[in-house]
Design a protein around this motif. Structure first.
Motif, PDB file in Angstrom:
ATOM      1  N   TYR A   1      24.435 -26.578  -9.998  1.00 56.89           N
ATOM      2  CA  TYR A   1      24.300 -26.720  -8.772  1.00 56.89           C
ATOM      3  C   TYR A   1      22.987 -27.768  -8.473  1.00 56.89           C
ATOM      4  CZ  TYR A   1      22.803 -25.699  -3.876  1.00 56.89           C
ATOM      5  OH  TYR A   1      22.577 -25.944  -2.668  1.00 56.89           O
TER       6      TYR A   1
ATOM      7  N   ILE B   1      32.471 -17.253   0.314  1.00 51.68           N
ATOM      8  CA  ILE B   1      33.389 -18.284   0.848  1.00 51.68           C
ATOM      9  C   ILE B   1      34.699 -17.454   1.403  1.00 51.68           C
ATOM     10  CG2 ILE B   1      34.801 -20.265   0.545  1.00 51.68           C
ATOM     11  CD1 ILE B   1      32.397 -21.083  -1.425  1.00 51.68           C
TER      12      ILE B   1
ATOM     13  N   GLU C   1      23.214 -21.451   0.503  1.00 51.56           N
ATOM     14  CA  GLU C   1      23.863 -21.106  -0.656  1.00 51.56           C
ATOM     15  C   GLU C   1      23.051 -20.176  -1.688  1.00 51.56           C
ATOM     16  OE1 GLU C   1      23.082 -24.071  -0.047  1.00 51.56           O
ATOM     17  OE2 GLU C   1      24.851 -25.494   0.674  1.00 51.56           O
TER      18      GLU C   1
ATOM     19  N   SER D   1      29.036 -17.020  -4.759  1.00 51.82           N
ATOM     20  CA  SER D   1      29.450 -18.181  -3.727  1.00 51.82           C
ATOM     21  C   SER D   1      30.971 -17.946  -3.469  1.00 51.82           C
ATOM     22  CB  SER D   1      28.806 -19.388  -4.515  1.00 51.82           C
ATOM     23  OG  SER D   1      27.575 -19.624  -4.553  1.00 51.82           O
TER      24      SER D   1
ATOM     25  N   ASP E   1      23.846 -16.854  -3.532  1.00 49.42           N
ATOM     26  CA  ASP E   1      24.378 -16.393  -5.072  1.00 49.42           C
ATOM     27  C   ASP E   1      23.187 -16.527  -6.044  1.00 49.42           C
ATOM     28  OD1 ASP E   1      25.269 -17.216  -7.620  1.00 49.42           O
ATOM     29  OD2 ASP E   1      27.350 -17.583  -6.540  1.00 49.42           O
TER      30      ASP E   1
ATOM     31  N   VAL F   1      22.548 -19.913  -8.071  1.00 43.34           N
ATOM     32  CA  VAL F   1      22.158 -20.826  -6.986  1.00 43.34           C
ATOM     33  C   VAL F   1      20.545 -20.704  -6.781  1.00 43.34           C
ATOM     34  CG1 VAL F   1      22.313 -21.883  -4.869  1.00 43.34           C
ATOM     35  CG2 VAL F   1      24.218 -21.355  -6.082  1.00 43.34           C
TER      36      VAL F   1
ATOM     37  N   GLY G   1      30.251 -25.151   2.800  1.00 42.79           N
ATOM     38  CA  GLY G   1      29.584 -24.621   4.196  1.00 42.79           C
ATOM     39  C   GLY G   1      29.942 -25.230   5.155  1.00 42.79           C
TER      40      GLY G   1
ATOM     41  N   LEU H   1      30.118 -27.327  -2.915  1.00 44.85           N
ATOM     42  CA  LEU H   1      29.706 -26.168  -2.401  1.00 44.85           C
ATOM     43  C   LEU H   1      29.159 -26.320  -0.999  1.00 44.85           C
ATOM     44  CD1 LEU H   1      29.766 -23.378  -3.462  1.00 44.85           C
ATOM     45  CD2 LEU H   1      27.403 -23.279  -4.306  1.00 44.85           C
ATOM     46  N   GLU H   2      28.228 -27.214  -0.759  1.00 46.47           N
ATOM     47  CA  GLU H   2      27.912 -27.705   0.647  1.00 46.47           C
ATOM     48  C   GLU H   2      28.909 -28.003   1.587  1.00 46.47           C
ATOM     49  OE1 GLU H   2      24.798 -31.090   2.415  1.00 46.47           O
ATOM     50  OE2 GLU H   2      24.944 -30.933   0.432  1.00 46.47           O
TER      51      GLU H   2
ATOM     52  N   TRP I   1      33.522 -23.310 -10.360  1.00 45.56           N
ATOM     53  CA  TRP I   1      32.554 -22.536  -9.772  1.00 45.56           C
ATOM     54  C   TRP I   1      32.313 -21.260 -10.681  1.00 45.56           C
ATOM     55  CZ3 TRP I   1      33.979 -23.278  -3.952  1.00 45.56           C
ATOM     56  CH2 TRP I   1      33.572 -24.506  -3.467  1.00 45.56           C
TER      57      TRP I   1
END
Length: 877
Positions: free
Chosen positions: A3, A361, A65, A357, A68, A71, A327, A323-324, A349
């Motif tokens: 990440y 989601i 994020e 994470s 997690d 992260v 979101g 990942l962004e 991931w």
């Protein structure tokens, strides 16, 4: 690549500092003198970031994020990257080992000069794991920590909480702000505004600006503050185009030149109005505080906002920030696109350890959408398995299989490998072997064969490592291999029962040092707690019980096993097996039968043999009858232990092959039998070995047991002689005088004592437990008074004055000395329980009563006062 934390999160915001907040800063520095951590906990707009920003610090602002744990670890590593060597920490994060990463970061931080770490927006951190990580990090000497959060929980465990009462503006600071803003308001008007918002810094700024434009303070803000109540005042004085730009930028939360294509215009005009909009400058970018963002983003029509977020997701994907992007898609309610992105990236991931994470989601995608996609159901099962939610994972895997997802078969196999249930894994392995390549299934077949005790098959299939060595009887080699792994951790951290510290604890208890096993189990439990893994914590507690069992600390072992059993409740049935067997080793026959039944149901023949022998040997060391265990195993070590049981004839060859059996280990025979075997084989350098064990209990009364049976003394003075030898060292003449006997009578007493302690000893052979004129410490001799002197804390709550029932001046002196020594140890320990025990021994000691009062525990102090008053009453006061 793991990440990537945006650089702007590593910079403190640049916000106006019109007010010198020396009052609050002095409070913070005072607190840091007494504690390494301070928590600033207050709702949005209390100036937490503004207060900390000017301080020289390692800074990190958490992103959404960061819930997690992995992260969150990347955020900490990124913060320290410019200051310390974070390569090892990042290597651990690459494989999802956030616990190992934090430990590596702690070592890196320890090498730095004293410094401050600021963790901003800490409410975005994972609750349990975040607190555990920071507790570890605080072990670095010289580190001072500031946590800025909208909530005090869970950070209050770290240090003192500075809340809204301290962070709000006082009247003097409100007047400074009004003057700095150039409002032209009279002091009474500023005081009126300050009173209205109760010192809330953000609210005061809004109200003062509104009042300066002629609005009444009461009309400028509702209480409690809501976004719609401040948006008009934030945008007042801005032209329509800039106001519209600010609203669209607020939808994204943070903007810079890179977002110009998304916004349909350069956000540069917003920099000129940053102070009016209460924005934070971070490098070349502007960040919208949460309350400001909510106030302005609501002005953008919903469809337009969702389209803007979707474009932001596309831009994030182009930058490689998947990942962004997820979101943004979820915020835009583009659930189908988010699901597609998760299906595409989710496996990667999970390989990076981002299971939380993935679950976060999935939880935001409507159930009906994810339930219809077998791939997403399997992905959810994989994530649940990774975080140890085995029951939910099993149900999800089965649903994925029902939906036609073949790879869920492999997931079910891995789940049953995690929980060591080879019988459950077998049918799914057979199905998987028909569908998937041999190179993918073969390692799973090998581990399942090992779990079932089919060691030869497992080795043929390529199984290797410490577990394979352990189950093939090469316990010493397994221990050495694992000790080397401790020095150089493997590239991917093992999970659950494979966790290195748990395996090390077991191997140390079997073939190493029981104290080292105890230490490894404790460290393993700490890792499990940081990971939030009930499985690891429960198994660590069971392994702690094994270490205590090897040390013959029966009561402590029983407490550990019962605790492990409680922790295992609700988990896989196999998790309870070791704790149940441990209770069986302490005499609970029903628990042992249940352990055997669960081991058989799981299909693990090796663990059935292992635990059967563990129980049998514990009974043997306790001097209790237990039938010879009937074991069937490919493990030559376990087979040899079964053949040697109950060591009535001794087996020096087995001791030569496995020398660790001579130490306090899990399968050690009773020391009197092992050492007798060594003596018979000429390997023990003593003239004679009696082949018995002796227990002398001096605390409370005075009792002697030989091979578990009460010793019989024909003469009371022979018993008194032993008590005197326990109390201290003597010369012959001093003993004769103390006993008040002649030399001839003394010889008779000495001879009787030798016969009691060493039945069957040939005449004129030097004694083993007795030499002129003292009691010799031997592995087969246990004297509770000696143990008390070595480990007084072990007798907390169980102490009684020694030599009860024996009347002799020397024993009276020893009794007083022992009690005083024990009491000194209690006072030095200083725990609430220790202080109360010290007061019980001397209830008129007012200094101890004052120490208990200072602890602030009212219930404890009430008990102490009761003891004190009772003692006074007995004296007639």
């Amino acid at each position: 690549m793991g990440y990537r934390v945006p650089k702007t999160r590593l910079l403190p915001p640049r916000t106006p500092h019109e007010v010198a907040r020396s009052r609050v800063l002095e409070r913070l520095f005072h607190l840091w003198e007494h504690s390494p951590a301070v928590v600033l906990a207050a709702p949005a707009g209390y100036g937490k970031s503004t207060l900390l920003a000017p301080l020289a610090a390692v800074w990190v602002t958490l992103g959404a994020e960061a819930r997690d744990p992995v992260v969150f670890g990347w955020h900490l590593a990124a913060a320290y990257r410019a200051h310390a060597d974070t390569r090892l920490a990042e290597q651990r994060l690459e494989v999802g080992d956030w616990v190992g990463a934090v430990e590596a970061l702690t070592e890196a931080a320890a090498a730095l000069e004293p410094h401050l770490l600021v963790l901003d927006e800490a409410e975005r951190a994972p609750v349990r794991e975040g607190a555990a990580a920071l507790q570890t990090l605080l072990k670095a000497p010289g580190l001072r920590l500031a946590v800025a959060s909208r909530r005090s929980a869970p950070w209050e465990v770290l240090g003192t909480v500075v809340g809204p009462q301290t962070l709000r503006f006082d009247l003097e600071e409100a007047l400074q702000l009004a003057q700095a803003l150039g409002t032209g308001l009279a002091a009474f008007e500023v005081e009126r505004a300050w009173s209205l918002v109760e010192g809330w810094p953000l609210g005061l700024r809004v109200v003062l600006r509104a009042a300066a434009r002629g609005a009444l303070p009461e009309a400028a803000l509702f209480a409690p503050p809501e976004p719609e109540s401040i948006s008009a005042y934030l945008l007042a004085g801005l032209d329509a185009r800039t106001a519209d730009l600010a609203a669209r930028a607020a939808v994204l939360g943070e903007v810079g030149p890179e977002e110009a294509p998304l916004l349909g215009g350069d956000p540069a005009p917003l920099f000129a109005h940053a102070e009016d909009l209460l924005l934070e400058r971070v490098g070349r970018r502007l960040r919208f505080p949460p309350l400001v963002r909510a106030a302005l983003a609501r002005l953008v029509p919903e469809d337009e906002a969702r389209a803007l977020l979707a474009r932001a997701a596309e831009a994030a994907l182009r930058r490689g920030h998947a990942l962004e992007a997820a979101g943004y898609l979820l915020e835009a309610r583009r659930y189908a696109e988010a699901a597609a992105l998760l299906a595409r990236e989710g496996t990667a991931w999970l390989e990076q350890g981002l299971a939380y994470s993935v679950l976060a989601i999935l939880e935001r995608i409507p159930r009906e959408l994810r339930a219809a996609q077998a791939g997403l159901v399997r992905l959810e099962a994989e994530a649940l398995r990774q975080v140890g939610r085995y029951g939910e994972a099993e149900r999800a895997y089965r649903e994925a299989v029902r939906l036609g997802e073949a790879r869920a078969l492999l997931g079910l196999v891995r789940l049953y490998l995690d929980t060591v249930e080879p019988a459950k894994a077998r049918p799914y392995l057979e199905q998987a072997a028909r569908r998937f390549p041999d190179e993918e299934v073969r390692p799973l077949l090998a581990e399942n064969a090992l779990n079932a005790g089919r060691v030869t098959e497992a080795l043929r299939l390529g199984m290797s490592g410490p577990r394979a060595l352990l189950r093939s009887g090469r316990v010493g080699e397994a221990l050495e291999r694992l000790r080397r792994h401790e020095e150089a951790p493997p590239p991917r951290p093992p999970k659950n029962h494979r966790e290195g510290l748990l395996l090390l604890a077991l191997l140390e208890a079997v073939a190493g040092e029981a104290e080292a096993a105890l230490e490894a189990a404790g460290r393993g439990r700490t890792v499990g707690e940081r990971m939030g893994s009930p499985f690891v914590v429960a198994l660590a507690e069971a392994r702690r019980g094994h270490a205590l069992l090897a040390l013959s600390r029966w009561e402590a072992a029983g407490a550990a096993y019962r605790h492990a059993l409680a922790l295992a409740e609700g988990g896989p049935a196999r998790l309870a097996v070791e704790a149940l067997a441990g209770l069986g080793a302490l005499g609970d026959r029903r628990a042992f039968e249940q352990a055997l039944r669960l081991a058989r149901e799981s299909g693990d023949a090796w663990v059935e043999a292992f635990l059967s022998l563990m129980v049998a040997y514990a009974h043997l060391r306790r001097g209790e009858a237990f039938p010879p265990p009937a074991v069937s195993t490919e493990d030559p070590f376990l087979a040899a232990l079964a053949a040697a049981y109950p060591w009535t004839t001794g087996d020096a060859a087995l001791l030569r092959r496995y020398p660790f059996l001579e130490r306090p280990t899990l399968f050690a025979p009773p020391p009197e039998r092992a050492r007798r075997a060594l003596w018979e084989a000429g390997r023990l350098d003593v003239p004679y070995h009696p082949g018995v064990r002796v227990e002398v209990r001096a605390l409370g009364g005075f009792a002697v047991r030989v091979d578990g049976r009460p010793a019989r003394f024909r003469r009371e003075k022979a018993r008194l002689l032993l008590a005197l030898l326990v109390a201290r060292s003597w010369t012959k003449d001093a003993l004769i005088e103390a006993l008040g006997v002649s030399s001839g009578e003394f010889r008779v007493l000495w001879s009787e004592l030798l016969g009691v302690l060493e039945p069957g000893r040939p005449k004129r052979v030097p004694g083993y437990f007795l030499t002129p004129y003292r009691l010799v410490p031997r592995p087969e001799l246990r004297v509770d008074l000696w143990e008390l002197n070595a480990r007084p804390e072990a007798y907390l709550g169980r102490f009684a004055e020694p030599f009860g029932g024996l009347d002799h001046p020397a024993l009276d002196a020893a009794r007083a000395e022992v009690t005083a020594h024990y009491r000194e140890a209690l006072l030095a320990r200083g725990t609430p329980e220790a202080l109360l025990e010290a007061l019980r021994l001397e209830p008129l000691d007012e200094a101890v009563l004052e120490r208990i009062a200072a602890l602030g525990d009212r219930a404890l102090f009430a008990r102490a006062v009761a003891l004190h008053r009772q003692a006074l009453a007995e004296l007639g006061f």
